[in-house]
Write a protein that holds these residues in place. Structure first.
Motif, PDB file in Angstrom:
ATOM      1  N   ASN A  84       1.681   1.982  -5.840  1.00 56.32           N
ATOM      2  CA  ASN A  84       0.612   2.815  -5.281  1.00 56.32           C
ATOM      3  C   ASN A  84       1.052   4.266  -5.144  1.00 56.32           C
ATOM      4  O   ASN A  84       0.262   5.188  -5.393  1.00 56.32           O
ATOM      5  N   SER A  85       2.294   4.479  -4.753  1.00 52.20           N
ATOM      6  CA  SER A  85       2.795   5.855  -4.606  1.00 52.20           C
ATOM      7  C   SER A  85       2.796   6.574  -5.946  1.00 52.20           C
ATOM      8  O   SER A  85       2.412   7.752  -6.040  1.00 52.20           O
TER       9      SER A  85
ATOM     10  N   LYS B  95       0.821  -1.221   0.000  1.00 48.76           N
ATOM     11  CA  LYS B  95       0.000   0.000   0.000  1.00 48.76           C
ATOM     12  C   LYS B  95       0.849   1.262   0.000  1.00 48.76           C
ATOM     13  O   LYS B  95       0.426   2.309  -0.481  1.00 48.76           O
ATOM     14  N   LYS B  96       2.051   1.168   0.551  1.00 42.01           N
ATOM     15  CA  LYS B  96       2.974   2.300   0.527  1.00 42.01           C
ATOM     16  C   LYS B  96       4.128   2.032  -0.436  1.00 42.01           C
ATOM     17  O   LYS B  96       5.170   2.668  -0.342  1.00 42.01           O
TER      18      LYS B  96
ATOM     19  N   PRO C 206      -4.674   4.116  -1.677  1.00 37.60           N
ATOM     20  CA  PRO C 206      -3.928   2.930  -2.114  1.00 37.60           C
ATOM     21  C   PRO C 206      -4.845   1.784  -2.521  1.00 37.60           C
ATOM     22  O   PRO C 206      -5.895   1.554  -1.929  1.00 37.60           O
TER      23      PRO C 206
END
Length: 292
Positions: A134-135, A129-130, A146
């Protein structure tokens, strides 16, 4: 002293060492797995007598049918994606200069110098998610929050493709290296379209490499339990996960061994299919050449 005795003795020594190595570390472990697969599980001693074939019957129980189907589906998708990526890549490599071909092959093999488990954890960080994906999507405004990429079948397939893609490319490169390009030129001179040349000339001539690459990718994809564990969590199970759980969690070594033997038999069946298909393709090619 006979001048041929030294090379002959060296050859015998190499053959003896090779057969000894294969016997101790390949044949003997397989025989132990086969023997364990027909023994009775025991909580205290892991395996005990008597001999039973119930472990093989458990392999075909309905509870494992879903896992088997999921493994076939994910392995099939992985093989297809590797083929779609690897075939044009191998074709481009075959038409490049020898220097550039060596450089690209080197870059493809370099990741294998790092343990595959570490590389799978890197994929987990990229898809998290990070993570980078996603970024980047949030930075470009494609998404507002995300997206769940990790712990999905998609993530498992990405990991399997990343690990197994070189095993698809190498057999294809070998097929393209043996390709008689004059046949393609003849088809071009006779007015055949690029699609016709691909379907009727290029594809049949490289079929042995396609079949070999698909076999090399398909079966290992069913057994890479650590990829499913790290990227798929408990949602995505492969046959390798079932075998690992039987040995390390349930402690049912006979059933785990029976599942392993089942995979070995599956591999043998696929190799037979490859041999039959390869012989058929060569025979058909020979008949076509005679007709020409």
């Amino acid at each position: 002293m006979n001048r041929y005795s030294s090379p002959l003795n060296f050859r015998r020594l190499v053959i003896t060492l090779t057969l000894t190595w294969l016997g101790l570390f390949v044949l003997l472990p397989h025989l132990m797995v086969i023997l364990t697969s027909v023994l009775t599980p025991d909580a205290e001693h892991l395996v005990i007598w008597p001999i039973t074939f119930d472990n093989y019957l458990k392999v075909f129980e309905p509870i494992y049918a879903g896992v088997f189907w999921n493994s076939l589906l994910m392995s099939g998708i992985t093989t297809l994606v590797c083929l779609l990526i690897g075939y044009p890549f191998a074709y481009l490599l075959a038409n490049m200069s020898p220097t550039m071909r060596v450089v690209l092959l080197f870059l493809m093999v370099v990741p294998f110098w790092t343990n595959s488990l570490i590389r799978i954890y890197a994929i987990k960080m990229i898809l998290g998610k990070k993570g980078i994906v996603n970024s980047f999507l949030m930075f470009t405004g494609v998404i507002d929050s995300p997206v769940q990429l990790i712990y999905t079948d998609f993530a498992v397939i990405i990991g399997l493709v990343y690990i197994l893609l070189p095993f698809m490319v190498l057999p294809l490169i070998a097929s393209f290296a043996k390709l008689d390009t004059s046949l393609i030129e003849v088809g071009k001179d006779l007015g055949a379209s690029p699609f016709y040349r691909f379907i009727h000339i290029l594809l049949p001539l490289t079929a042995p490499g396609i079949i070999a690459g698909c076999l090399i990718v398909f079966l290992p994809a069913m057994g890479m339990f650590y990829v499913a564990d790290i990227l798929g969590g408990a949602k995505s199970l492969l046959l390798g996960n079932v075998i690992k759980n039987q040995f390390l969690v349930v402690r049912d070594w006979p059933f785990g061994s029976a599942f392993s033997v089942f995979l070995i038999l599956l591999m043998a069946g696929l190799l037979i299919i490859y041999n039959k298909a390869n012989n058929y393709i060569q025979h058909k090619g020979g008949l076509d050449d005679e007709n020409l």
